[in-house]
Write a protein that holds these residues in place. Structure first.
Motif, PDB file in Angstrom:
ATOM      1  N   GLN A 281      -3.222  -8.995 144.279  1.00  0.00           N
ATOM      2  CA  GLN A 281      -2.163  -9.733 144.960  1.00  0.00           C
ATOM      3  C   GLN A 281      -2.362 -11.221 144.710  1.00  0.00           C
ATOM      4  OE1 GLN A 281       0.424  -8.568 146.673  1.00  0.00           O
ATOM      5  NE2 GLN A 281      -0.104  -6.389 146.578  1.00  0.00           N
ATOM      6  N   VAL A 284      -1.428 -13.735 147.643  1.00  0.00           N
ATOM      7  CA  VAL A 284      -2.332 -13.597 148.792  1.00  0.00           C
ATOM      8  C   VAL A 284      -3.721 -14.124 148.438  1.00  0.00           C
ATOM      9  CG1 VAL A 284      -3.449 -11.961 150.359  1.00  0.00           C
ATOM     10  CG2 VAL A 284      -1.053 -11.634 149.709  1.00  0.00           C
ATOM     11  N   THR A 288      -5.611 -17.328 150.111  1.00  0.00           N
ATOM     12  CA  THR A 288      -6.932 -17.167 150.740  1.00  0.00           C
ATOM     13  C   THR A 288      -7.927 -18.189 150.190  1.00  0.00           C
ATOM     14  OG1 THR A 288      -6.539 -14.791 151.023  1.00  0.00           O
ATOM     15  CG2 THR A 288      -8.817 -15.551 151.170  1.00  0.00           C
TER      16      THR A 288
END
Length: 341
Positions: A281, A284, A288
């Motif tokens: 991903q 994502v 992060t």
């Protein structure tokens, strides 16, 4: 001065009774120190130490350390074999009969007021057994990595000022009676022997003070590889093993174990997790990673502000990846020591 046959700390009845000097002696362990030792000795002299109050212990250096010390008019304690910093400091303490032992690293130049500050502290703080200081904010080596590493060390000490449960031999003094009470430095502790001594003092109820006004200039040159190796093998792993001992279990709030450090460790783990997630991903994972770096910056904001003030925006920006590398080494060392005691 001749090296004693053994390096245990002598008791009061074993020390020389011939000298009436019960003041402060500076003890400097030296190994491969020919580059630094002259500046270290000059700093001690500028601080008011007489030559007979400066004890340099040559830990069987293969270079010209001993010859350099002799050329400056001081006879070093010459050890027959390399025994490590802990035992070398014990050897220096064994040939001194001063009431106060000031330990100084061979790559540190103390400020000119250090002797007076140490003497004033012990004269006014009778309940304290030891005091140690910090590096100054202008390390000699101007390379970005050296400035980062030395100023980070200073910042930890500045933010931790006050009562402490550890000790630091970069520039730290201890009452002889307390030094003897804990048996000196543990010779089997090849790294972090000063921290262990502080923990032993704390376990006996002896008080230690961290006073950043007691300062010395660090002369060491750091590279990325030397910084990572030191943080991993000479700091994180022995620190973690110390924490698993009886004297270390009560020191979770000690120097280098602050909330800032723990949050920074979480941030490092977050960036690694984000990189792994990004394979599946990307959005994502990238979020992060960026969030984790933001957390790292937030946790170390006081240090980054100080670095910005002292060294400018370029050094402050470079410090972010260096902080990540520093805390990555700490996390790896912690994990290794937990899995393989």
């Amino acid at each position: 001065m001749n090296a004693p046959e053994t390096f245990r700390v002598p008791g009061p009845s074993e020390r020389s009774a011939g000298s009436n000097d019960r003041g402060i002696h500076a003890i400097v362990p030296a190994y491969r120190a020919q580059e630094y030792i002259g500046k270290c000795i000059k700093g001690l002299r500028d601080a008011g130490f007489r030559d007979d109050e400066i004890i340099v212990v040559d830990d069987c250096s293969p270079d010209q350390t001993a010859q350099t010390v002799r050329s400056l008019g001081i006879e070093p304690v010459a050890l027959a074999e390399n025994v490590g910093a802990a035992e070398a400091r014990n050897a220096g303490a064994a040939v001194s009969n001063a009431d106060i032992l000031l330990f100084v690293d061979c790559d540190v130049v103390v400020q000119s007021d250090v002797r007076d500050r140490v003497a004033a502290f012990f004269a006014s703080a009778s309940s304290y057994s030891a005091v140690f200081g910090s590096y100054d904010n202008s390390p000699e080596c101007r390379s970005p990595v050296s400035r980062f590493r030395n100023l980070l060390h200073r910042q930890v000490h500045v933010e931790s000022r006050g009562d402490a449960v550890t000790f630091w031999t970069g520039c730290g003094a201890i009452r002889r009676e307390s030094f003897e009470a804990v048996g000196g430095f543990d010779s089997e502790q090849r790294m972090m022997e000063d921290v262990r001594l502080g923990l032993k003092l704390h376990a006996l109820g002896r008080k230690i003070r961290l006073d950043p006004a007691i300062q010395g200039k660090h002369l060491k040159r750091w590279t990325l590889s030397s910084m990572f190796r030191t943080d991993l093998f000479d700091r994180a792993i022995p620190w973690t093993r110390l924490l698993r001992t009886r004297i270390g279990r009560a020191s979770s709030y000690a120097l280098n174990l602050s909330l800032r450090g723990r949050i920074s460790g979480i941030a490092v783990a977050g960036t690694l997790l984000g990189c792994a997630v990004a394979v599946i991903q990307p959005f994502v994972g990238l979020a992060t990673v960026l969030g984790s770096f933001g957390l790292l910056i937030w946790a170390n904001r006081s240090f980054l502000r100080e670095l910005l003030r002292i060294s400018g925006p370029a050094q402050a920006m470079l410090a972010v990846p260096l902080l990540w590398l520093h805390y990555c080494a700490a996390c790896l060392g912690f994990a290794y020591a937990r899995l393989k005691p």
